[in-house]
Design a protein around this motif. Structure first.
Motif, PDB file in Angstrom:
ATOM      1  N   LEU A 188       0.814  -1.219   0.000  1.00 56.81           N
ATOM      2  CA  LEU A 188       0.000   0.000   0.000  1.00 56.81           C
ATOM      3  C   LEU A 188       0.847   1.268   0.000  1.00 56.81           C
ATOM      4  O   LEU A 188       0.573   2.183  -0.779  1.00 56.81           O
ATOM      5  N   PRO A 189       1.882   1.359   0.837  1.00 56.95           N
ATOM      6  CA  PRO A 189       2.744   2.545   0.748  1.00 56.95           C
ATOM      7  C   PRO A 189       3.377   2.685  -0.638  1.00 56.95           C
ATOM      8  O   PRO A 189       3.493   3.791  -1.161  1.00 56.95           O
ATOM      9  N   GLY A 190       3.762   1.558  -1.238  1.00 61.38           N
ATOM     10  CA  GLY A 190       4.362   1.620  -2.571  1.00 61.38           C
ATOM     11  C   GLY A 190       3.388   2.121  -3.608  1.00 61.38           C
ATOM     12  O   GLY A 190       3.740   2.938  -4.482  1.00 61.38           O
ATOM     13  N   GLY A 191       2.128   1.659  -3.542  1.00 65.12           N
ATOM     14  CA  GLY A 191       1.128   2.121  -4.489  1.00 65.12           C
ATOM     15  C   GLY A 191       0.830   3.590  -4.340  1.00 65.12           C
ATOM     16  O   GLY A 191       0.697   4.319  -5.334  1.00 65.12           O
ATOM     17  N   TRP A 192       0.730   4.065  -3.110  1.00 68.49           N
ATOM     18  CA  TRP A 192       0.459   5.478  -2.870  1.00 68.49           C
ATOM     19  C   TRP A 192       1.631   6.358  -3.317  1.00 68.49           C
ATOM     20  O   TRP A 192       1.443   7.378  -3.979  1.00 68.49           O
ATOM     21  N   LEU A 193       2.848   5.934  -2.970  1.00 71.62           N
ATOM     22  CA  LEU A 193       4.024   6.707  -3.368  1.00 71.62           C
ATOM     23  C   LEU A 193       4.180   6.750  -4.885  1.00 71.62           C
ATOM     24  O   LEU A 193       4.599   7.762  -5.453  1.00 71.62           O
TER      25      LEU A 193
ATOM     26  N   GLY B 147       8.655  -5.192  -2.810  1.00 76.65           N
ATOM     27  CA  GLY B 147       7.222  -5.010  -2.660  1.00 76.65           C
ATOM     28  C   GLY B 147       6.689  -3.755  -3.328  1.00 76.65           C
ATOM     29  O   GLY B 147       5.536  -3.735  -3.774  1.00 76.65           O
ATOM     30  N   VAL B 148       7.479  -2.708  -3.388  1.00 73.84           N
ATOM     31  CA  VAL B 148       7.007  -1.470  -4.023  1.00 73.84           C
ATOM     32  C   VAL B 148       7.105  -1.534  -5.545  1.00 73.84           C
ATOM     33  O   VAL B 148       6.511  -0.700  -6.241  1.00 73.84           O
ATOM     34  N   SER B 149       7.820  -2.510  -6.061  1.00 72.15           N
ATOM     35  CA  SER B 149       8.095  -2.555  -7.503  1.00 72.15           C
ATOM     36  C   SER B 149       6.869  -2.869  -8.361  1.00 72.15           C
ATOM     37  O   SER B 149       6.681  -2.238  -9.407  1.00 72.15           O
ATOM     38  N   PRO B 150       6.010  -3.847  -8.001  1.00 72.24           N
ATOM     39  CA  PRO B 150       4.841  -4.090  -8.844  1.00 72.24           C
ATOM     40  C   PRO B 150       3.934  -2.878  -8.989  1.00 72.24           C
ATOM     41  O   PRO B 150       3.432  -2.594 -10.086  1.00 72.24           O
ATOM     42  N   SER B 151       3.707  -2.144  -7.901  1.00 65.38           N
ATOM     43  CA  SER B 151       2.874  -0.945  -7.981  1.00 65.38           C
ATOM     44  C   SER B 151       3.535   0.120  -8.837  1.00 65.38           C
ATOM     45  O   SER B 151       2.867   0.829  -9.602  1.00 65.38           O
ATOM     46  N   ALA B 152       4.850   0.259  -8.701  1.00 61.38           N
ATOM     47  CA  ALA B 152       5.564   1.235  -9.519  1.00 61.38           C
ATOM     48  C   ALA B 152       5.456   0.888 -10.997  1.00 61.38           C
ATOM     49  O   ALA B 152       5.214   1.758 -11.845  1.00 61.38           O
ATOM     50  N   ALA B 153       5.610  -0.393 -11.320  1.00 60.54           N
ATOM     51  CA  ALA B 153       5.502  -0.814 -12.716  1.00 60.54           C
ATOM     52  C   ALA B 153       4.085  -0.633 -13.234  1.00 60.54           C
ATOM     53  O   ALA B 153       3.873  -0.216 -14.387  1.00 60.54           O
ATOM     54  N   THR B 154       3.107  -0.933 -12.401  1.00 54.45           N
ATOM     55  CA  THR B 154       1.712  -0.765 -12.806  1.00 54.45           C
ATOM     56  C   THR B 154       1.401   0.698 -13.098  1.00 54.45           C
ATOM     57  O   THR B 154       0.686   1.023 -14.049  1.00 54.45           O
ATOM     58  N   ASP B 155       1.939   1.589 -12.292  1.00 52.69           N
ATOM     59  CA  ASP B 155       1.749   3.021 -12.525  1.00 52.69           C
ATOM     60  C   ASP B 155       2.339   3.436 -13.868  1.00 52.69           C
ATOM     61  O   ASP B 155       1.714   4.180 -14.641  1.00 52.69           O
ATOM     62  N   LEU B 156       3.533   2.956 -14.171  1.00 56.50           N
ATOM     63  CA  LEU B 156       4.175   3.286 -15.448  1.00 56.50           C
ATOM     64  C   LEU B 156       3.350   2.783 -16.624  1.00 56.50           C
ATOM     65  O   LEU B 156       3.132   3.505 -17.598  1.00 56.50           O
ATOM     66  N   ILE B 157       2.893   1.553 -16.543  1.00 57.67           N
ATOM     67  CA  ILE B 157       2.138   0.967 -17.649  1.00 57.67           C
ATOM     68  C   ILE B 157       0.795   1.662 -17.828  1.00 57.67           C
ATOM     69  O   ILE B 157       0.390   1.986 -18.946  1.00 57.67           O
TER      70      ILE B 157
END
Length: 528
Positions: free
Chosen positions: A163-168, A214-224
């Motif tokens: 969750l912190p990764g997705g928000w950030l 753990g923060v990487s999937p959310s970061a990649a999803t944001d980019l895509i």
């Protein structure tokens, strides 16, 4: 550099070609592909000769030549006549080299390529312990329960950071979050050999690895979500998250010879250096051009260079429509589907090498080589699944229908194969390996099912939605991996400890997904 020097009164010149009389029908088209250069009359005129001109997507830059503005063109090919030859040949005469080689690659592809490479390293650092745990357990005297506890500690950090990764990622952009995540897990991986004899320290180091990854999937999803159009999304997700399968293959290939020749400690040091190298290389690429930003305007995002105050970050967190997320049935379907898929994936990722070693009586190298087969087959299946999904969407099939088809294949295939493997049918070992390989490979259809649905529903909140589902999806890594080791000590049955729980979740996950899942775009507007 080739130069053409002319002494003439004319002020307008173009690149010399064959006589127009000899090729009257192609003169106009040939002329259009040549840059017309106009200069003030001089006694001596010098100009560069271009073989051809390649169209560019970005705005043309200008520069001044002898005091006259001239469009700057990128070099293109000198191949055969026609457009294909002009766009794929060797380039212009007398112009700068096209360096770096990725200079003219579309920006969104650069993002996807570097993100996929990060995911390759990500899973290398994830699977290295599943191989190293065998000699570590012998050296340190661990039981299966203790080994399961050590392996599950990774998922504690993985769950906490979702969750912190997705928000950030939503606030600062997926690129920056991914960058920091890679550096964090790489440094933490290097700590493992230093604290291996001290169990609390080892657990903390693996938690840090889990936080970074753990923060990487959310970061990649944001980019895509913000960079890739819908009709390319399945392929982009497959390429990025497919890097996990490539990383599993690379890690399982490299770990055994490194352990046998340099000791188990070497895999953690060497794999850590790969991540640090990626981070340094990413900084270099970032300084080359502005490609590292998202290629689609982020109306809801914020400039990376802006300094955020505590109040601003708090207000941004409050603006997230949390209640609306959890009132949506489709979100709950994603949550449960992610949990079910992760149970089968994480337990097999952690325990298959041990299963092959103990149940099939394979040595360390043989067990690692056999463990390569599922992720290796997944790479092949992923490419087929992504093309299959994108083609269906392009042909007019509803996105929700496509996602349901792909996720159903991802669940029922491994469930059927695990059922066959758990039954005492007297199958040869190589057949059991083949069945498990096929089932786990087909589970990669989830990359064109569940993993695309977050972006389909809401590009704006895709990273946060993945953070929510991935948080729950990390629980099987914590509970399932440790529980498998406990059940194995208690029952000494691989069917009961590894296969039957996964089959249950695959079947129930299929039902929930078919009934409640949806890829219909959602606004998630906050209501008072």
């Amino acid at each position: 550099m080739a130069k053409l020097t002319l002494r003439a009164e004319s002020s307008c010149l173009f690149s010399p070609t064959t006589s127009s009389q000899s090729q009257p029908s192609s003169f106009v088209s040939s002329f259009r592909r040549r840059r017309l250069l106009c200069f003030p009359p001089k006694n001596k005129l010098e100009f560069r000769v271009f073989c051809s001109i390649k169209e560019k997507e970005s705005i043309k830059e200008t520069k001044r030549l002898n005091g006259v503005p001239v469009d700057k063109v990128q070099r293109a090919g000198s191949g055969s006549e026609g457009d294909s030859g002009l766009e794929s040949g060797s380039g212009e005469v007398g112009f700068d080299w096209n360096w770096p080689p990725w200079k003219n690659i579309p920006r969104r592809y650069k993002l996807i390529g570097t993100t996929s490479l990060a995911f390759v390293i990500c899973n290398m650092d994830k699977v290295n312990l599943s191989i190293a745990i065998i000699p570590m357990s012998h050296q340190l005297g661990w039981s299966s329960s203790e080994a399961g506890l050590v392996q599950s500690s990774f998922f504690w950090g993985y769950a906490l950071s979702q969750l912190p990764g997705g928000w950030l990622a939503k606030i600062f952009g997926g690129r920056k979050v991914l960058e920091i995540g890679v550096l964090t897990w790489s440094l933490a991986t290097a700590l493992v050999p230093l604290v291996a004899g001290f169990t609390p320290g080892l657990v903390v180091s693996r938690i840090l690895v889990g936080i970074g990854e753990g923060v990487s999937p959310s970061a990649a999803t944001d980019l895509i979500a913000r960079s890739i159009p819908l009709e390319e999304r399945s392929r982009a997700v497959a390429f990025v998250f497919g890097g996990l399968s490539v990383g599993s293959v690379a890690g399982l290939l490299l770990a055994p010879p490194l352990i046998q020749n340099l000791g188990w400690e070497s895999v953690f040091y060497i794999f850590s250096l790969l991540g640090i190298g990626w981070y340094v290389g990413f900084q270099f690429l970032e300084g080359q051009a502005s490609w590292v930003g998202e290629s689609i305007p982020r109306s809801q995002s914020t400039d990376m260079k802006k300094t955020w105050s505590t109040n601003e970050l708090g207000d941004s967190l409050k603006d997230v429509p949390w209640k609306e997320f959890f009132r949506n049935q489709a979100v709950w379907a994603m949550i449960y589907a992610h949990f079910c898929g992760s149970w089968g994936h994480y337990t097999c990722l952690a325990w298959l090498p041990t299963y092959f070693s103990e149940e099939l009586n394979l040595n360390l190298t043989e067990a690692a080589w056999v463990s390569i087969l599922p992720p290796l087959a997944s790479i092949f299946v992923t490419s087929i699944a992504s093309q299959f999904a994108d083609n269906l969407i392009s042909s007019g099939v509803q996105t929700t229908t496509v996602r349901k088809i792909c996720q159903t294949i991802a669940f029922l295939s491994p469930a059927a194969c695990m059922t066959l493997s758990s039954l005492d049918l007297g199958l040869p070992h190589w057949e059991v390996v083949g069945i498990l390989t096929g089932g786990l490979a087909l589970s990669s259809f989830a990359l064109s099912g569940l993993y695309c649905t977050h972006q389909d529903m809401s590009p704006e909140y895709a990273s946060i939605l993945l953070g929510i589902t991935n948080t729950v999806g990390a629980v099987p890594g914590i509970i399932g991996v440790a529980l498998t080791g406990y059940l194995l000590d208690s029952t000494h049955s691989w069917s009961i400890s590894l296969f039957i729980p996964s089959i249950f979740f695959y079947l129930t996950g299929t039902v929930i997904w078919l009934v409640f899942a949806s890829s219909k775009p959602q606004t998630f507007s906050k209501t008072d």
